[in-house]
Design a protein around this motif. Structure first.
Motif, PDB file in Angstrom:
ATOM      1  N   TYR A 229     -56.114 -14.563  28.927  1.00  0.00           N
ATOM      2  CA  TYR A 229     -56.138 -13.368  27.492  1.00  0.00           C
ATOM      3  C   TYR A 229     -55.782 -11.836  28.425  1.00  0.00           C
ATOM      4  CZ  TYR A 229     -57.419 -11.536  22.719  1.00  0.00           C
ATOM      5  OH  TYR A 229     -57.530 -10.843  21.907  1.00  0.00           O
ATOM      6  N   MET A 233     -52.259  -9.838  27.159  1.00  0.00           N
ATOM      7  CA  MET A 233     -51.924  -8.773  26.340  1.00  0.00           C
ATOM      8  C   MET A 233     -51.420  -7.589  27.649  1.00  0.00           C
ATOM      9  SD  MET A 233     -55.618  -8.114  24.505  1.00  0.00           S
ATOM     10  CE  MET A 233     -56.625  -7.885  25.929  1.00  0.00           C
ATOM     11  N   SER A 234     -51.404  -7.988  28.473  1.00  0.00           N
ATOM     12  CA  SER A 234     -50.372  -7.191  29.417  1.00  0.00           C
ATOM     13  C   SER A 234     -49.182  -7.370  29.305  1.00  0.00           C
ATOM     14  CB  SER A 234     -50.387  -7.475  30.771  1.00  0.00           C
ATOM     15  OG  SER A 234     -50.897  -8.218  31.139  1.00  0.00           O
ATOM     16  N   GLU A 237     -47.785  -6.220  25.960  1.00  0.00           N
ATOM     17  CA  GLU A 237     -47.520  -4.650  25.990  1.00  0.00           C
ATOM     18  C   GLU A 237     -46.144  -4.699  26.705  1.00  0.00           C
ATOM     19  OE1 GLU A 237     -49.762  -0.719  26.396  1.00  0.00           O
ATOM     20  OE2 GLU A 237     -51.242  -2.608  26.799  1.00  0.00           O
ATOM     21  N   ASN A 242     -46.822  -4.947  19.919  1.00  0.00           N
ATOM     22  CA  ASN A 242     -47.846  -4.731  19.514  1.00  0.00           C
ATOM     23  C   ASN A 242     -48.533  -6.100  19.131  1.00  0.00           C
ATOM     24  OD1 ASN A 242     -46.788  -2.554  19.435  1.00  0.00           O
ATOM     25  ND2 ASN A 242     -46.602  -2.385  17.446  1.00  0.00           N
ATOM     26  N   GLN A 243     -50.256  -5.478  19.503  1.00  0.00           N
ATOM     27  CA  GLN A 243     -51.002  -6.165  19.489  1.00  0.00           C
ATOM     28  C   GLN A 243     -51.535  -6.419  18.023  1.00  0.00           C
ATOM     29  OE1 GLN A 243     -54.174  -7.082  22.336  1.00  0.00           O
ATOM     30  NE2 GLN A 243     -54.676  -8.646  21.111  1.00  0.00           N
ATOM     31  N   ILE A 246     -56.331  -9.779  16.614  1.00  0.00           N
ATOM     32  CA  ILE A 246     -56.698  -9.905  17.911  1.00  0.00           C
ATOM     33  C   ILE A 246     -55.854 -11.359  18.484  1.00  0.00           C
ATOM     34  CG2 ILE A 246     -58.264 -11.802  18.307  1.00  0.00           C
ATOM     35  CD1 ILE A 246     -60.394 -10.214  17.526  1.00  0.00           C
ATOM     36  N   SER A 247     -54.847 -11.717  17.804  1.00  0.00           N
ATOM     37  CA  SER A 247     -54.358 -13.362  18.990  1.00  0.00           C
ATOM     38  C   SER A 247     -52.850 -12.940  17.990  1.00  0.00           C
ATOM     39  CB  SER A 247     -54.470 -14.594  17.756  1.00  0.00           C
ATOM     40  OG  SER A 247     -56.260 -14.616  18.240  1.00  0.00           O
ATOM     41  N   PHE A 249     -49.016 -10.614  17.577  1.00  0.00           N
ATOM     42  CA  PHE A 249     -48.431  -9.779  18.506  1.00  0.00           C
ATOM     43  C   PHE A 249     -46.944  -9.499  18.076  1.00  0.00           C
ATOM     44  CE2 PHE A 249     -51.024 -11.594  21.068  1.00  0.00           C
ATOM     45  CZ  PHE A 249     -51.414 -10.620  22.047  1.00  0.00           C
ATOM     46  N   ARG A 326     -56.382  -4.530  14.417  1.00  0.00           N
ATOM     47  CA  ARG A 326     -56.295  -3.128  15.998  1.00  0.00           C
ATOM     48  C   ARG A 326     -56.026  -1.876  15.190  1.00  0.00           C
ATOM     49  NH1 ARG A 326     -57.782  -2.267  19.427  1.00  0.00           N
ATOM     50  NH2 ARG A 326     -56.222  -1.609  21.046  1.00  0.00           N
ATOM     51  N   LYS A 370     -60.947  -1.519  23.889  1.00  0.00           N
ATOM     52  CA  LYS A 370     -59.891  -2.515  24.396  1.00  0.00           C
ATOM     53  C   LYS A 370     -61.493  -3.298  24.902  1.00  0.00           C
ATOM     54  CE  LYS A 370     -55.696  -1.302  26.309  1.00  0.00           C
ATOM     55  NZ  LYS A 370     -54.485  -0.784  27.191  1.00  0.00           N
ATOM     56  N   ILE A 373     -62.458  -5.960  21.851  1.00  0.00           N
ATOM     57  CA  ILE A 373     -60.973  -6.558  21.538  1.00  0.00           C
ATOM     58  C   ILE A 373     -61.872  -7.850  22.397  1.00  0.00           C
ATOM     59  CG2 ILE A 373     -58.715  -7.960  22.237  1.00  0.00           C
ATOM     60  CD1 ILE A 373     -58.081  -4.899  21.989  1.00  0.00           C
TER      61      ILE A 373
END
Length: 390
Positions: A229, A233-234, A237, A242-243, A246-247, A249, A326, A370, A373
């Motif tokens: 996870y 996310m990284s 990004e 953009n996240q 939660i799931s 982007f 978010r 953060k 999340i």
């Protein structure tokens, strides 16, 4: 006429096509293997449900339509054309910038079918890719392979469909962090506007549930799943996505507007076997089986259950689904729906979660931190039943 709590007719439509070429090992959705199913009977029944629904609750200008399943793209081109004509007949007023999404399975979208979809108004397609390793796809019961993914996306773009999304999954049996890294890299190379990336949940009434209880489901350990996870996310990004949930982007402005309707606890029609809808503070669930659904539409709306949502429950729902995003939940939106402030209603759980470092507060908005999340379910759980004694 039924109207919403803010007197606007519903502007979002969910439609369920319950057919699949096969049943995936993790799937607990209301879906049935296509072979020998009465597809046209079902589509005619769906047409009847649309007719009865808009008689009871006339639609506004429709802003989003989402066709899910099952796999809607298993419909043959002539069936697809009939279905899309039904939608246009019963929901004739569309916003100029309508988002009309359809879920698809790679390998079920040939050029002819995509042309019918485009002509019928579909302008966004979400492909259930799940992984970029054929051995993982086989292991979860998917029937497409990685080559099908590339071919399906190529066909969609050739048909003039460029608002495309893919679903990936992590925490799959035998999946490693490196495998997920490869799937993310290959997904990002496609340069799509949107990605949904979900963790596997072992649901009841699935093959995976049976295997899990026999200790025969080789899932990644908790530490690896957390690393997966964090990695996704990284990676997202770094690639400029953009996240926004939660799931989910997206490139700026390419978020799924239909799903945002759910997360903001706004009204939507739910049509088709097993579909859920939410209109005027009333939720409903439709009859699930294909033949029982078809039969039920002959004499009225095919409801399995329908029940009012109390203001307390609606407030709890607003917080639980809104905090998935978010941007969080705003007091302005809360007051617009309920005529009370969030602080007045939820002071205890809000302050507790801020103090725990899982929520951030600012400008009349609460959002996950953060850290929050990673522990979203703990936060949402604070609002379950929080008002039952109010």
């Amino acid at each position: 006429m039924t109207t919403t709590n803010n007197s606007r007719p519903p502007e979002a439509v969910y439609i369920h096509i319950p057919f699949c070429t096969n049943k995936c090992f993790y799937c607990d959705f209301n879906s049935y293997v296509l072979k020998d199913q009465p597809v046209m009977d079902y589509l005619r029944a769906l047409d009847r449900e649309m007719e009865l629904t808009v008689e009871e609750t006339p639609p506004g200008v429709i802003k989003t339509i989402f066709v899910g399943g099952g796999t809607p793209t298993v419909l043959k081109p002539d069936e697809m054309a009939y279905f899309l004509a039904s939608v246009r007949t019963h929901f004739p007023h569309w916003a100029e910038d309508i988002e009309f999404s359809m879920e698809a399975n790679p390998g079920t979208t040939d050029p002819e079918k995509l042309a019918v979809m485009k002509a019928g108004g579909v302008n966004r397609v979400s492909f259930g890719v799940q992984a970029f390793q054929n051995e993982l796809l086989t292991g979860i019961g998917r029937i497409h392979n990685v080559d099908d993914v590339y071919r399906s996306l190529e066909n969609a773009r050739a048909a003039g469909l460029d608002n495309l999304s893919v679903d990936l999954m992590f925490g799959l049996p035998n999946q490693t962090v490196d495998m997920l890294a490869e799937s993310i890299r290959k997904a990002l190379e496609l340069k799509l506007p949107h990605y949904s990336i979900y963790s596997l949940k072992v649901e009841e009434n699935t093959l995976f549930h049976t295997l899990f209880h026999k200790n025969k489901l080789p899932l990644p350990n908790e530490e690896d799943e957390l690393q997966m996870y964090l990695l996704l996310m990284s990676s997202m990004e770094a690639a400029g996505y953009n996240q926004y949930e939660i799931s989910n982007f997206a490139k700026p402005g390419m978020e799924s507007r239909h799903n945002i309707t759910y997360w903001r606890n706004q009204d939507y029609y739910g049509l088709g076997a097993g579909a859920h809808g939410y209109v005027g503070r009333q939720r409903h669930i439709n009859i699930k089986g294909v033949n029982p659904y078809v039969e039920a539409t002959r004499s009225g709306l095919p409801r399995l259950d329908a029940y009012p949502i109390s203001p307390q429950e609606a407030m709890e729902d607003f917080m639980m689904v809104g905090l998935r995003m978010r941007e969080g939940v705003s007091d302005t939106a809360f007051q617009a729906q309920f005529g009370r402030s969030m602080e007045e209603v939820f002071a205890a759980p809000l302050h507790k979660m801020v103090h725990a470092g899982l929520l951030e507060q600012g400008g009349g908005t609460y959002r996950l931190s953060k850290q929050g999340i990673l522990f979203g379910n703990d936060v949402f759980g604070e609002f379950v039943g929080a008002l039952t004694e109010v």
